[in-house]
Design a protein around this motif. Structure first.
Motif, PDB file in Angstrom:
ATOM      1  N   GLY A 162      10.595  14.599  70.609  1.00  0.00           N
ATOM      2  CA  GLY A 162       9.554  15.339  70.429  1.00  0.00           C
ATOM      3  C   GLY A 162       8.232  14.616  70.141  1.00  0.00           C
ATOM      4  O   GLY A 162       8.157  13.131  70.440  1.00  0.00           O
ATOM      5  N   GLN A 163       7.143  15.211  70.108  1.00  0.00           N
ATOM      6  CA  GLN A 163       5.844  14.572  70.114  1.00  0.00           C
ATOM      7  C   GLN A 163       5.385  13.903  68.691  1.00  0.00           C
ATOM      8  O   GLN A 163       4.664  13.079  68.583  1.00  0.00           O
ATOM      9  N   GLY A 164       6.138  14.171  67.868  1.00  0.00           N
ATOM     10  CA  GLY A 164       6.067  13.496  66.365  1.00  0.00           C
ATOM     11  C   GLY A 164       5.147  14.657  65.561  1.00  0.00           C
ATOM     12  O   GLY A 164       4.346  15.265  65.972  1.00  0.00           O
ATOM     13  N   THR A 165       5.482  14.481  63.935  1.00  0.00           N
ATOM     14  CA  THR A 165       4.588  15.366  63.312  1.00  0.00           C
ATOM     15  C   THR A 165       4.243  14.286  62.284  1.00  0.00           C
ATOM     16  O   THR A 165       4.941  13.560  61.542  1.00  0.00           O
ATOM     17  N   GLN A 166       2.709  14.405  61.587  1.00  0.00           N
ATOM     18  CA  GLN A 166       2.250  13.544  60.457  1.00  0.00           C
ATOM     19  C   GLN A 166       2.648  13.884  59.287  1.00  0.00           C
ATOM     20  O   GLN A 166       2.561  15.112  59.131  1.00  0.00           O
ATOM     21  N   VAL A 167       3.374  12.882  58.315  1.00  0.00           N
ATOM     22  CA  VAL A 167       3.767  13.164  57.145  1.00  0.00           C
ATOM     23  C   VAL A 167       2.743  12.194  56.324  1.00  0.00           C
ATOM     24  O   VAL A 167       3.111  10.838  56.566  1.00  0.00           O
ATOM     25  N   THR A 168       1.928  12.664  55.135  1.00  0.00           N
ATOM     26  CA  THR A 168       1.227  11.681  54.660  1.00  0.00           C
ATOM     27  C   THR A 168       1.209  11.869  52.991  1.00  0.00           C
ATOM     28  O   THR A 168       1.307  13.166  52.668  1.00  0.00           O
ATOM     29  N   VAL A 169       1.838  11.020  52.347  1.00  0.00           N
ATOM     30  CA  VAL A 169       2.163  11.460  50.791  1.00  0.00           C
ATOM     31  C   VAL A 169       1.251  10.331  50.178  1.00  0.00           C
ATOM     32  O   VAL A 169       1.390   9.064  50.302  1.00  0.00           O
ATOM     33  N   SER A 170       0.322  11.026  49.262  1.00  0.00           N
ATOM     34  CA  SER A 170      -0.779  10.159  48.587  1.00  0.00           C
ATOM     35  C   SER A 170      -0.004  10.039  47.138  1.00  0.00           C
ATOM     36  O   SER A 170       0.952  10.736  46.632  1.00  0.00           O
ATOM     37  N   SER A 171      -0.394   8.900  46.464  1.00  0.00           N
ATOM     38  CA  SER A 171       0.095   8.619  45.316  1.00  0.00           C
ATOM     39  C   SER A 171      -0.613   9.221  44.140  1.00  0.00           C
ATOM     40  O   SER A 171      -1.577   9.468  44.338  1.00  0.00           O
TER      41      SER A 171
END
Length: 122
Positions: free
Chosen positions: A113-122
């Motif tokens: 697939g084209q990918g999906t962004q996951v961002t986890v902030s602290s």
């Protein structure tokens, strides 16, 4: 040709949960082993989880926090991600392995697939 479309990524705080989904166009979806990989900036793509007729398997870094599942009737595969950590931040890719074996190696997968962004902030 199999088309894969990921969804469900986003920006969350540490400790939160996300559920990624991947919709596949494959007519014989149930035959395929499905995998999730991720790639963080400046790093190589790494294995996250795979599901096949033999069962499921996880990278040590996500074991106990992530769960892969599939719905063959809907041609979808999911990745439930709990207790997310900043180090989980990456683009997550869904992949299909037509051999059906399931592997931790990206080279074993035929479609991406084209990918999906996951961002986890602290």
């Amino acid at each position: 040709q199999v088309q894969l479309v990921e969804s469900g990524g986003g920006l969350v705080q540490a400790g939160a949960s996300l559920r990624l989904s991947c919709a596949a166009s494959a007519y014989t979806f149930s035959w395929y082993a499905m995998g999730w990989f991720r790639q963080a900036p400046g790093k190589e793509r790494e294995f996250v989880a795979t599901i096949s007729r033999s069962g499921d398997r996880y990278a040590d870094s996500v074991k106990g926090r992530f769960t892969i599942s599939r719905d063959n009737a809907k041609n979808t595969v999911h990745l439930q991600m709990n207790n997310l950590k900043p180090e989980d931040t990456a683009v997550y890719y869904c992949a299909a392995d037509r051999s059906g074996l399931g592997s931790g190696s990206a080279h074993s997968y035929d479609y991406w697939g084209q990918g999906t962004q996951v961002t986890v902030s602290s």
